[in-house]
Design a protein around this motif. Structure first.
Motif, mmCIF file in Angstrom:
data_model
loop_
_atom_site.group_PDB
_atom_site.id
_atom_site.type_symbol
_atom_site.label_atom_id
_atom_site.label_comp_id
_atom_site.label_asym_id
_atom_site.label_seq_id
_atom_site.Cartn_x
_atom_site.Cartn_y
_atom_site.Cartn_z
ATOM 1 N N ARG A 187 90.471 33.489 27.446
ATOM 2 C CA ARG A 187 90.232 32.011 28.819
ATOM 3 C C ARG A 187 90.112 33.199 30.034
ATOM 4 N NH1 ARG A 187 95.662 28.935 28.551
ATOM 5 N NH2 ARG A 187 94.428 27.704 30.578
ATOM 6 N N LYS A 188 89.558 32.517 31.031
ATOM 7 C CA LYS A 188 89.464 32.722 32.317
ATOM 8 C C LYS A 188 89.927 32.877 33.399
ATOM 9 C CE LYS A 188 84.695 34.430 31.194
ATOM 10 N NZ LYS A 188 83.341 34.411 30.996
ATOM 11 N N ILE A 189 90.132 33.341 34.663
ATOM 12 C CA ILE A 189 90.869 33.136 36.038
ATOM 13 C C ILE A 189 89.404 32.528 36.816
ATOM 14 C CG2 ILE A 189 92.630 33.891 38.105
ATOM 15 C CD1 ILE A 189 93.639 34.737 35.474
ATOM 16 N N SER A 190 90.272 31.205 36.945
ATOM 17 C CA SER A 190 89.700 30.138 38.729
ATOM 18 C C SER A 190 90.259 30.585 39.524
ATOM 19 C CB SER A 190 88.600 29.346 37.446
ATOM 20 O OG SER A 190 90.304 28.654 37.951
ATOM 21 N N GLN A 191 91.229 30.567 39.401
ATOM 22 C CA GLN A 191 92.009 30.627 41.143
ATOM 23 C C GLN A 191 93.217 31.552 41.265
ATOM 24 O OE1 GLN A 191 92.404 26.461 41.019
ATOM 25 N NE2 GLN A 191 91.414 25.924 43.020
ATOM 26 N N ILE A 192 92.926 31.863 41.650
ATOM 27 C CA ILE A 192 94.794 32.819 42.123
ATOM 28 C C ILE A 192 94.852 31.832 43.463
ATOM 29 C CG2 ILE A 192 96.190 34.319 42.455
ATOM 30 C CD1 ILE A 192 93.847 35.783 40.680
ATOM 31 N N ASN A 197 82.347 34.255 40.744
ATOM 32 C CA ASN A 197 83.170 34.045 41.934
ATOM 33 C C ASN A 197 84.260 32.664 41.950
ATOM 34 O OD1 ASN A 197 80.953 34.844 43.634
ATOM 35 N ND2 ASN A 197 79.821 33.011 42.971
ATOM 36 N N PRO A 198 85.271 33.370 41.291
ATOM 37 C CA PRO A 198 86.611 32.650 41.296
ATOM 38 C C PRO A 198 87.151 33.161 43.054
ATOM 39 C CG PRO A 198 86.848 35.062 40.989
ATOM 40 C CD PRO A 198 85.886 35.167 40.682
ATOM 41 N N GLU A 199 87.834 31.835 42.611
ATOM 42 C CA GLU A 199 88.509 31.680 44.115
ATOM 43 C C GLU A 199 90.195 32.027 44.751
ATOM 44 O OE1 GLU A 199 87.797 28.973 47.017
ATOM 45 O OE2 GLU A 199 89.699 27.924 46.750
ATOM 46 N N ILE A 200 89.921 33.113 44.957
ATOM 47 C CA ILE A 200 91.575 34.499 45.538
ATOM 48 C C ILE A 200 91.888 34.390 47.050
ATOM 49 C CG2 ILE A 200 92.796 36.646 44.335
ATOM 50 C CD1 ILE A 200 91.004 34.936 42.075
ATOM 51 N N ASP A 246 90.564 43.677 50.792
ATOM 52 C CA ASP A 246 91.822 45.244 49.824
ATOM 53 C C ASP A 246 92.101 45.386 48.269
ATOM 54 O OD1 ASP A 246 89.650 46.553 50.444
ATOM 55 O OD2 ASP A 246 90.957 47.541 52.288
ATOM 56 N N ALA A 247 92.710 44.017 48.738
ATOM 57 C CA ALA A 247 93.961 43.642 47.951
ATOM 58 C C ALA A 247 93.299 42.320 46.474
ATOM 59 C CB ALA A 247 95.469 42.422 48.781
ATOM 60 N N GLY A 248 91.731 42.010 47.230
ATOM 61 C CA GLY A 248 91.532 41.167 45.514
ATOM 62 C C GLY A 248 91.051 39.646 46.299
ATOM 63 N N PHE A 249 91.439 39.618 47.425
ATOM 64 C CA PHE A 249 91.165 37.759 48.713
ATOM 65 C C PHE A 249 89.815 38.418 48.820
ATOM 66 C CE2 PHE A 249 95.930 38.590 48.872
ATOM 67 C CZ PHE A 249 96.778 37.772 48.236
ATOM 68 N N ASN A 250 90.200 36.230 48.501
ATOM 69 C CA ASN A 250 88.339 36.404 49.045
ATOM 70 C C ASN A 250 87.849 35.118 49.750
ATOM 71 O OD1 ASN A 250 88.316 33.763 47.018
ATOM 72 N ND2 ASN A 250 87.396 35.151 45.760
ATOM 73 N N ARG A 251 89.993 34.857 49.694
ATOM 74 C CA ARG A 251 89.619 33.719 51.325
ATOM 75 C C ARG A 251 90.754 33.195 51.619
ATOM 76 N NH1 ARG A 251 86.602 29.077 51.945
ATOM 77 N NH2 ARG A 251 86.007 28.907 50.576
ATOM 78 N N TYR A 272 92.439 20.493 46.810
ATOM 79 C CA TYR A 272 91.022 19.784 46.698
ATOM 80 C C TYR A 272 89.851 20.971 45.979
ATOM 81 C CZ TYR A 272 91.048 15.953 49.134
ATOM 82 O OH TYR A 272 91.836 14.940 49.334
ATOM 83 N N CYS A 273 89.409 20.669 44.711
ATOM 84 C CA CYS A 273 88.224 22.058 43.832
ATOM 85 C C CYS A 273 86.962 21.416 42.812
ATOM 86 C CB CYS A 273 89.291 22.724 42.891
ATOM 87 S SG CYS A 273 90.778 22.035 42.092
ATOM 88 N N THR A 274 86.927 22.414 43.099
ATOM 89 C CA THR A 274 85.234 21.845 41.985
ATOM 90 C C THR A 274 86.021 21.271 40.580
ATOM 91 O OG1 THR A 274 84.003 23.867 41.788
ATOM 92 C CG2 THR A 274 83.962 22.098 43.204
ATOM 93 N N ARG A 275 84.673 20.918 39.767
ATOM 94 C CA ARG A 275 84.948 21.535 38.016
ATOM 95 C C ARG A 275 84.806 22.875 37.930
ATOM 96 N NH1 ARG A 275 87.763 16.981 35.750
ATOM 97 N NH2 ARG A 275 87.253 14.855 37.233
ATOM 98 N N ARG A 276 83.731 23.589 38.474
ATOM 99 C CA ARG A 276 83.833 24.400 37.708
ATOM 100 C C ARG A 276 84.566 26.012 37.847
ATOM 101 N NH1 ARG A 276 82.727 29.889 40.013
ATOM 102 N NH2 ARG A 276 83.018 28.951 42.961
#
Length: 455
Positions: free
Chosen positions: A100-105, A136-139, A158-163, A309-313
């Protein structure tokens, strides 16, 4: 919006961030129930993994807050809590299939940014080192700008966040003072320059319905926000629930805006954002036209979980860590204890720190899908829901509280259009979506509950 409709529909109803709402969770759901639900979740949809991490600590407590937060405790307790978080994560991850894959943190609170960036980086690494991610997961992390200096903002990538979600709430300093909210430590313009230079996507969060706010003052705040061009902008409706947070009674002493004034704040914000090119998502989000949330809305595929809110992706089953964290699995909810000392004690013993939860029957899973479709996309295609669930249309309408008399009342008031195959919230009536959703809820009157008002 007509005053008589505001008066009629401004009544307590659930927010429907989950169905059934969290007040239906019960203590018959145990640590063993949760472990079983985790294992079963590996063979259920959605397959992606979404992680929520709760940091409850705050440097100071905002009077409006309805979240599970508390003022900083002694350093030893904070350190013990972070250690317990890591242990809880290590208890759950081995139960999840590695394919399984991580999509959000998502980090929430409290104030997640009350912790050193190094702590957040270690927590992210603990999770991301065990699983692959989707593209492109959302962290993401909720940020309190009142306590974050320049170096902290610069370290987040540097801590891994993109949002980042920047919790501004209001630019008016008098409003912030009234609600005990500290203004940004460095200028918001500096913050935006930093996060943009680091390639971070950024939201800005605001609250309307607070003391001293007016439609004109809130318009000034939104105009300033627009000038800063956030990727997403959120206008949360203040939920007055003093039985949850007694500090909210302090706001009553100052005085809360009337329903009509509060609605005026939302309307002026929505109009300003629309004129600036932002698109409305759900109850309270506004995004740029190129945002994937808007693409999902246009195709009626917008989704929502406890992260928002999020997408099915990007959606996934939610595995929550920390006190009061709610895991949102395919057919079960599980909530951790709110007692920090008990949380630490149980995790250190290798026991899942479960306080309560809920297992959904088939009828409730059907209702959840219907309400989620309505809350996210403002429309229901009954045949599409039937195909998605592989359940007949008659079974769906029997499972929910489908009442043509009630629906006709909404239609007469200009809130919905509907026929046998479709139901749609009209564009000017979206603030009443919770009322329509509640009309499908068989559980809403089954016991005494207290909710915030819909408007």
């Amino acid at each position: 919006m007509k005053q008589e409709l505001l008066n009629k529909y401004s009544v307590p109803v659930p927010r429907y961030t989950s169905y059934p709402p969290a007040n239906f969770f019960n203590d018959s759901f145990t640590a063993e129930s949760y472990k079983k639900a985790i294992v079963e979740s590996n063979n259920q949809d959605p397959q992606h993994i979404s992680v929520y991490i709760h940091i409850p600590f705050c440097h100071q407590l905002c009077y409006y807050c309805g979240c599970n937060s508390q003022k900083f405790r002694e350093k030893e307790t904070v350190n013990a809590y972070i250690d317990a978080l890591k242990k809880e994560i290590k208890m759950v991850l081995p139960l999840l299939n590695k394919n399984r894959k991580i999509s959000q943190i998502h980090y929430g609170g409290g104030t997640p940014t009350s912790q050193p960036v190094a702590v957040l980086k270690e927590l992210n690494h603990l999770i991301l080192s065990e699983f692959d991610c989707i593209e492109n997961p959302e962290i993401a992390i909720e940020c309190h700008p009142g306590f974050m200096d320049e170096s902290y903002w610069e370290s987040l990538t540097d801590a891994g966040f993109n949002r980042v979600s920047i919790g501004i709430q209001d630019f008016n300093e008098n409003v912030l003072k009234a609600v005990n909210r500290r203004k940004a430590l460095i200028s918001i313009e500096q913050i935006v320059d930093i996060v943009k230079s680091k390639g971070l996507s950024y939201n800005m969060d605001f609250i309307y319905g607070l003391p001293l706010q007016t439609a004109d003052s809130f318009a000034e705040t939104i105009e300033k926000a627009i000038s800063l061009q956030p990727d997403r902008l959120v206008t949360f409706s203040y939920a007055h629930v003093p039985w949850v947070n007694k500090l909210q009674t302090k706001l009553e002493e100052i005085g809360l805006p009337t329903v009509s004034v509060k609605n005026g704040m939302y309307e002026v914000a929505k109009n300003l954002l629309s004129d600036a090119g932002y698109k409305t998502i759900g109850l309270d989000h506004f995004v740029k036209p190129e945002d994937e949330l808007y693409a999902a809305l246009k195709s009626n595929k917008l989704h929502r979980n406890f992260q928002g809110y999020c997408t099915r992706r990007t959606t996934g089953q939610v595995y929550a860590f920390g006190i009061t964290g709610i895991s949102q699995l395919a057919n079960a909810y599980s909530q951790n204890t709110k007692d920090i000392d008990l949380y630490i004690e149980q995790v250190n013993k290798g026991i899942f720190p479960i306080a309560k939860g809920y297992i959904l029957n088939e009828e409730e899973q059907i209702t959840r899908t219907v309400i989620s479709e309505l809350m996210c996309n403002y429309t229901i295609d009954w045949n599409a829901v039937s195909n998605e669930l592989s359940v007949s249309l008659d079974r769906i309408k029997n499972a929910i509280n489908y009442n043509k008399t009630v629906l006709s009342g909404f239609a007469d008031d200009g809130i919905i259009e509907y026929d046998e195959n479709h139901l749609t919230i009209l564009p000017d009536a979206t603030p009443f979506v919770r009322n329509v959703a509640a009309s499908f809820d068989k559980l809403i009157n089954t016991k005494e509950n207290r909710y915030s008002k819909s408007i």
